[in-house]
Design a protein around this motif. Structure first.
Motif, short mmCIF file in Angstrom:
data_model
loop_
_atom_site.label_atom_id
_atom_site.label_comp_id
_atom_site.label_asym_id
_atom_site.label_seq_id
_atom_site.Cartn_x
_atom_site.Cartn_y
_atom_site.Cartn_z
N GLN A 88 -8.76 1.91 6.21
CA GLN A 88 -8.56 1.60 4.81
C GLN A 88 -9.41 0.38 4.46
OE1 GLN A 88 -4.28 1.15 4.80
NE2 GLN A 88 -4.05 3.18 3.90
N THR A 128 0.84 -1.19 0.00
CA THR A 128 0.00 0.00 0.00
C THR A 128 0.88 1.25 0.00
OG1 THR A 128 -1.78 -1.15 1.17
CG2 THR A 128 -1.80 1.26 1.24
N LYS A 186 -10.75 4.95 1.86
CA LYS A 186 -10.99 5.20 3.30
C LYS A 186 -12.48 5.05 3.57
CE LYS A 186 -7.09 7.37 4.92
NZ LYS A 186 -6.42 7.05 6.12
N PRO A 207 -6.30 1.29 -1.46
CA PRO A 207 -7.51 1.18 -0.64
C PRO A 207 -8.27 2.50 -0.58
CG PRO A 207 -5.60 1.43 0.76
CD PRO A 207 -5.09 1.31 -0.65
#
Length: 85
Positions: free
Chosen positions: A37, A21, A30, A28
């Protein structure tokens, strides 16, 4: 999915998910309710691809380039063939 859920389903440890990440390989979203995430199916696919490519000996930079080509809707196949040669 949260970090641990993605890691478990992909057979890696949560630090691997966090590392990829941070490197921008996983993207991802939020969760607006709690700020966590949230990973989805495409993140799972990218993670499993990255893991397999790394096992085949591709560098992190090469994996990033391959995924970038795919993200731009270009076939990464010619580039991958070049890397193998």
């Amino acid at each position: 999915m949260k970090v641990k859920e993605l890691a478990t389903s992909a057979g890696v440890n949560p630090d691997t998910v966090r590392f990829y990440t941070k490197e921008g390989l996983l993207r991802p979203r939020k969760n607006p309710e709690n700020g966590y995430q949230q990973y989805d199916k495409s993140d799972f696919q990218r993670l499993t691809f990255t893991r397999k490519a790394r096992q085949l000996g591709f560098s992190l930079k090469e994996v990033q380039d391959i995924l970038s080509q795919a993200d731009d809707h270009n076939s990464p196949c010619p580039m991958v063939r070049g890397l193998f040669e």
